[in-house]
Each structure stands twice: as C-alpha cells, then as structure tokens.
Design an enzyme around this catalytic site. Structure first.
Site, PDB file in Angstrom:
ATOM      1  CG  HIS A   1     128.910 -53.522  25.857  1.00 40.42           C
ATOM      2  ND1 HIS A   1     127.513 -53.831  25.327  1.00 40.42           N
ATOM      3  CD2 HIS A   1     128.454 -52.437  26.286  1.00 40.42           C
ATOM      4  CE1 HIS A   1     126.530 -53.097  25.709  1.00 40.42           C
ATOM      5  NE2 HIS A   1     127.370 -52.088  26.388  1.00 40.42           N
TER       6      HIS A   1
ATOM      7  CD  GLU B   1     118.389 -46.008  30.134  1.00 39.75           C
ATOM      8  OE1 GLU B   1     118.934 -46.832  30.769  1.00 39.75           O
ATOM      9  OE2 GLU B   1     118.595 -46.040  28.798  1.00 39.75           O
TER      10      GLU B   1
ATOM     11  NE  ARG C   1     124.077 -40.830  28.467  1.00 40.74           N
ATOM     12  CZ  ARG C   1     124.797 -40.447  27.805  1.00 40.74           C
ATOM     13  NH1 ARG C   1     125.900 -39.658  28.838  1.00 40.74           N
ATOM     14  NH2 ARG C   1     125.115 -39.934  26.814  1.00 40.74           N
TER      15      ARG C   1
ATOM     16  N   PRO D   1     124.770 -52.919 -13.897  1.00 44.71           N
ATOM     17  CG  PRO D   1     123.169 -53.728 -11.933  1.00 44.71           C
ATOM     18  CD  PRO D   1     123.671 -54.114 -13.452  1.00 44.71           C
TER      19      PRO D   1
ATOM     20  CB  CYS E   1     125.497 -53.098  28.965  1.00 43.91           C
ATOM     21  SG  CYS E   1     125.803 -51.722  29.343  1.00 43.91           S
TER      22      CYS E   1
ATOM     23  N   GLY F   1     129.048 -55.738   1.848  1.00 42.31           N
ATOM     24  CA  GLY F   1     130.237 -56.598   2.516  1.00 42.31           C
ATOM     25  C   GLY F   1     131.668 -55.977   2.216  1.00 42.31           C
TER      26      GLY F   1
ATOM     27  CG  ASP G   1     126.946 -41.879  -1.874  1.00 42.17           C
ATOM     28  OD1 ASP G   1     125.961 -42.079  -2.881  1.00 42.17           O
ATOM     29  OD2 ASP G   1     127.173 -42.656  -0.912  1.00 42.17           O
ATOM     30  CB  ILE G   2     127.510 -35.149  -2.265  1.00 43.70           C
ATOM     31  CG1 ILE G   2     126.961 -34.810  -3.741  1.00 43.70           C
ATOM     32  CG2 ILE G   2     128.155 -33.870  -1.609  1.00 43.70           C
ATOM     33  CD1 ILE G   2     125.868 -33.727  -3.628  1.00 43.70           C
ATOM     34  CD  GLU G   3     126.286 -37.731   1.906  1.00 46.59           C
ATOM     35  OE1 GLU G   3     126.056 -37.954   0.807  1.00 46.59           O
ATOM     36  OE2 GLU G   3     125.334 -36.727   2.094  1.00 46.59           O
TER      37      GLU G   3
ATOM     38  CD  GLU H   1     128.383 -57.087  23.596  1.00 44.33           C
ATOM     39  OE1 GLU H   1     128.821 -57.582  24.683  1.00 44.33           O
ATOM     40  OE2 GLU H   1     127.774 -56.094  23.556  1.00 44.33           O
TER      41      GLU H   1
HETATM   42  N1  GLN Z   1     121.021 -47.704  29.113  1.00 51.71           N
HETATM   43  C1  GLN Z   1     121.726 -48.371  30.198  1.00 51.71           C
HETATM   44  C2  GLN Z   1     122.807 -47.355  30.657  1.00 51.71           C
HETATM   45  O1  GLN Z   1     123.014 -46.147  30.069  1.00 51.71           O
HETATM   46  C3  GLN Z   1     122.484 -49.405  29.445  1.00 51.71           C
HETATM   47  C4  GLN Z   1     123.521 -49.029  28.307  1.00 51.71           C
HETATM   48  C5  GLN Z   1     123.840 -50.436  27.528  1.00 51.71           C
HETATM   49  O2  GLN Z   1     123.190 -51.324  27.620  1.00 51.71           O
HETATM   50  N2  GLN Z   1     124.922 -50.090  26.712  1.00 51.71           N
HETATM   51  O3  GLN Z   1     123.527 -47.627  31.581  1.00 51.71           O
END
Ligand code: GLN
Length: 527
Positions: free
Chosen positions: A499, A398, A455, A177, A374, A5, A137-139, A501
């Site tokens: 998206h 796809e 895509r 810890p 999407c 967190g 961590d080395i990173e 969201e």
């Molecule tokens: N795989 C699909 C595309 O490339 C949907 C991608 C997604 O859901 N972000 O168009």
C-alpha cells in the site's frame, strides 16, 4: 464531534512546532474498546492505517504522517481496548496489591504514566495529544480526566475544537453549540486555552466576541479554522493568526523561532495543490467502499500529492465496482472512457470483484495507465490469467476457495491462523525490484520498503505461464518467495501487493503514484 478536523488541527499544530525547531510528536487517544483498528470495517470507521511496525491504527495517523513527514510508531496510539487489556493483565498478576481497581486513580494514572514515559523516551519538547470523540461522551471521559490531572503537574495548553454552524436563511453564525461545548468541558474541570472554530467562513466580529466572553478568553485565543481549498493550507492559516506564538507563550517556551525556509517549502507544496492549473488529470477509482470516501483517504491524498508536483488539477471519478457488473462493454466504455488513468484500491471479500476485473480489462485493452493496490494487484493478475492466458477459472481463494486455478491464494503463513486483528502480513517489508521495468523507473532504486496488509498472495505456481504471455513480475521479497509487483509489458500498468499510498507525504509523494500520474498525463517513463 467526529469529522470536524481535529486530526488536521493536531497535525498542523505538530507541524508548526516542528518548524520552530522543537521536538514534537502527535499522540492519539481513542475511547473505543477495540484493541486497535485492525478489525474495523472501513465502511463504518474509514480507512485502517498501517504503520511500519505493523500497528493497525486510526486514520488520523495518516494525516499526522502526511503533515510531519515522519514514520510514527504504534506506541503513540492508545485505545480504550489497549488500556483495559493492559490493566486487567496487571490485575491478574496481582500488581494492584489487593486493592479494588478503579478508573480514578488506576486508569488515569496508567494514562499519565504512558504519556510521561513516551515523552521521556522520545525526548520530546512538546507532545500534541488528540483526544478522539466528543466532550461529554462516556467513552473518552477517563482520557479527559487524565488530561485535567496532567495540567496540575505539567504545562498544558488545552485546545477545544468546536463547530460553529451558520443558518443560511438568516445568514448568521450560531454560537450556542460552541457555548454548550465550552460549558461541557468546564464541567469536566478543564478551562480551554484556545477555541478553534470550524466554520464555513471566517467568524464575524460578534460571534468571536460572544465565544470569547463565554470561554473566559481573550479574542486572540479564538482561532478561525474555516473551510480552505486544501487541508495543507491549514498550517499557514494558523500561523497567520499568531496561533504558534500564542501556544509557545502558553507553554512558557522561549526563544523558539519559526524556520522560514521550512515554512515556505511547505507553503510551496501546499500551493501547488490548491492552485488552479491549466491541465486536469482524470483518474477513475474503481472500488467497493466508494460511498464512504474516508475508506480511501490515503489513496486520495497520495494522488493529490503527485498531481500537485506535476502541476495538474485532479479530477477524481469514484466508481462503485458493483455498478460495472452485468454492464455491456459499450456501457463500460461510457463510464470509464474519459479516464486518463484507472486505479483499483485495496479491499476484502467477494462483493464487487468482477466489476473491478472488468475495469482492469478495459484499462489494459485501451492502453489506459493502471495502478493496482494490493487487491488491485491480485485482480490484475487474475484478469491477465483469464483474458490473456486463457485460464478461464482463474480466481483468488478468497472469493472462491474451490476454484480450479487459484492464481491468488492464501499465504502459507496464514493457513493456521484463526484469530482476527493483527494477524495479516502487516507493516513494512522490503522488496527487490527487477531492472528494466516500469517499477524500477518509478522507484529508481533496487531495494524498496513499503507497508502491507493482506492474507493472500500471487501463487508462484502460475508465474511462468503468466510471464510467458507478457505479465512481468517486477518485484519480489528479498528471499524471492513473495511476488510484490507485477506489470504489463510495453504499457503502463503496475500492481503492487503493498500500500504505497500509506507512505505518500505532501513533501515526499509516493514514487509509484508519481509515476502513475505522469503516465496518465502522457509523460510515461518507459523502461
Ligand atoms: N483481500 C486481499 C488479501 O487479504 C487484499 C487485501 C488488501 O487489499 N488490503 O490479500
């Protein structure tokens, strides 16, 4: 330690500083050698978050934006991959004037210059820098060394986020810890100014005393960060411990006062999420990365924000889509039957696709509100083509490049692209919404902007056939070429190529999620 967190702590500190009227922004260092998160599998690393400027960044950016309610840009994300690639390209141009290029001072100076130039360009009062990974961590070692050096020149407050486990059998909080973590950080030359302790319940007196003793700190600087009902309760909990005032003291910032109106507004929203409401809405999420919930972090938060506004409890029913494949209609009814709403989130590749299509068919036939994100929009179109329009072979290029009816196909602009990472249709794109649609009812606006990462797209060749049978194309890009949203006629079911969201914030829930939750509790806003 990851998953502890740190992101929520960084988001909360930034939020609290903003509430004090200071210009604060978060910044993230990640030690991995990927240039960005674009090529990372959500199964391993959680969700890939996308910014307006097309940046594919760590999921912590989701929390930053949800807390501070601002659109961030990808200059605030620095990865090991970005640093190495920039340093090597500088070296190839001969910019190191014949010197051998070293982690110290070249890499560390590079980091310091970036921090300073960003803080300067954005005129920040405070920059909250989250160093990803674990001390030792080395990173991330060169990031930690750079921060040690930063403190030699600037006012810096170090916050060490540690885990305090509790052995249930003995009922005792173990500080060993934490002691080791503090010692490890001291070994890097850094004395923490605050220790934020993640624990199940508040630290007991003796644990706090011991941690204070080992870290050379006053007990006031040992901050509790116990499990709370919701992550949005964290800022109030930190303020309650005086953490905001102590940070300002540490940084010698005088005269900043918290804006109480801002704080109460935030707490009001937070309370609507952690409160127990009379009513519950049950949302089934049918996806392919269900075993790692972090893959859908933003979807979960977006639903949470909207459920809070509607004052309902959110009951999430996570369903692995492969489970629905080869399942009888009766069985699907059993699995999805009690859902108030069904959501299919984004995803890549062919595994689990047919299960999602079955879930969408179930939602459409049983008039259960549906939201497709999407991939969820693409599959909504395929389901409609197959089961309503009788286009039996309908598919996406796809999943089956040789399908006869590619209702979803690779975008023209994607056809010649070979390299991965940053090459999809990414970032914020505007769309125009058609009047008289559920989409318009949700956004109450004709022009919208949402973030993208895909895509494939709806194949316009099939638009007329699907529309004639009742699939409404409710939004397109401003040039009219790309289908951005589709919906069912007369019942709530919306698919969006974007998206949404990714732009939902506690204080500003995503319109489409709000409309979906409203429809799911029977408050459907018909066009
Ligand atoms: N795989 C699909 C595309 O490339 C949907 C991608 C997604 O859901 N972000 O168009």
């Amino acid at each position: 330690m990851s998953g502890l967190g740190k992101g929520i702590v960084s988001s909360s500190i930034t939020k609290i500083m903003l509430m004090h009227g200071l210009k604060a922004l978060p910044m993230k260092f990640d030690g991995y050698l990927n240039y960005d998160c674009g090529t990372m599998n959500p199964f391993r690393h959680g969700e890939v978050f996308v910014l307006d400027d097309k940046g594919e960044v760590d999921m912590d950016f989701g929390n930053y934006e949800r807390f501070i309610n601002m659109d961030l840009d990808s200059s605030l994300s620095i990865t090991g991959g970005k640093l190495f690639s920039e340093i090597i390209s500088k070296e190839r141009k001969g910019e190191f004037l014949g010197r051998d290029v070293q982690i110290i001072p070249h890499m560390t100076d590079f980091i310091l210059n970036k921090v300073k130039s960003i803080a300067g360009d954005k005129k920040l009062d405070i920059m909250v820098i989250e160093v990803g990974g674990t001390v030792g961590d080395i990173e991330n070692s060169y990031f930690i060394e750079a921060m040690r050096q930063l403190a030699l020149k600037e006012k810096v407050a170090f916050v060490n986020v540690v885990y305090v486990p509790e052995l249930k059998v003995v009922g005792e909080q173990k500080t060993k810890p934490t002691q080791l973590a503090i010692r490890e950080l001291m070994g890097s030359g850094i004395q923490a100014n605050f220790i934020v302790c993640r624990s199940e319940r508040a630290l007991d007196r003796s644990a706090k005393e011991r941690i204070a003793l080992f870290s050379n700190l006053d007990e006031k600087h040992i901050i509790d960060n116990t499990d709370l009902k919701s992550i949005y309760d964290v800022p109030a909990s930190l303020i309650g411990q005086g953490f905001d005032k102590l940070i300002l003291e540490e940084l010698d910032i005088e005269g900043a006062r918290i804006d109480n109106a801002e704080l109460s507004k935030w707490n009001e929203y937070a309370k609507s999420i952690s409160a127990k409401h009379k009513r519950t809405v049950k949302i089934s999420i049918v996806g392919k990365y269900i075993t790692l919930r972090d893959s859908y972090a933003s979807v979960k938060e977006a639903l949470t924000h909207s459920a809070g506004v509607e004052a309902v409890n959110l009951d999430l029913n996570w369903i692995e889509s492969e489970r629905l494949e080869g399942t009888s209609d009766n069985k699907i009814g059993e699995i999805l039957g009690g859902s108030d709403g069904i959501l299919v989130p984004g995803g890549f590749g062919s595994r689990g696709i047919e299960g999602m299509i079955k879930a969408i068919k179930f939602a459409r036939e049983n008039k259960i509100p549906y939201l497709g994100l999407c991939l969820g929009m693409q599959l909504m179109s395929i389901e409609f083509a197959r089961n309503v329009c009788g286009i039996k072979d309908a598919n996406s290029g796809e999943f089956n490049p040789s399908a006869k009816d590619k209702v979803i196909d690779l975008m023209e602009s994607q056809k010649d692209i070979k390299s991965k990472g940053g090459t999809m249709r990414l970032g914020a794109w505007k769309a125009r919404i058609r009047d008289g649609t559920y989409a318009y009812q949700a956004y109450k606006s004709r022009i919208i902007s949402e973030r993208h990462r895909h895509r494939y797209e709806f194949n316009n060749h099939y638009a007329d056939r699907l529309e004639k049978k009742g699939l409404v194309i409710s939004a397109r890009t401003l040039d009219g070429n790309i289908v951005e949203m589709v919906e069912w006629k007369g019942q709530f079911g919306i698919g969006t190529q974007a998206h949404p969201e990714l732009k939902s914030r506690l204080e500003k829930p995503a319109p489409l999620f709000l409309a979906f939750i409203e429809a799911s509790i029977g408050k459907e806003n018909r066009p």
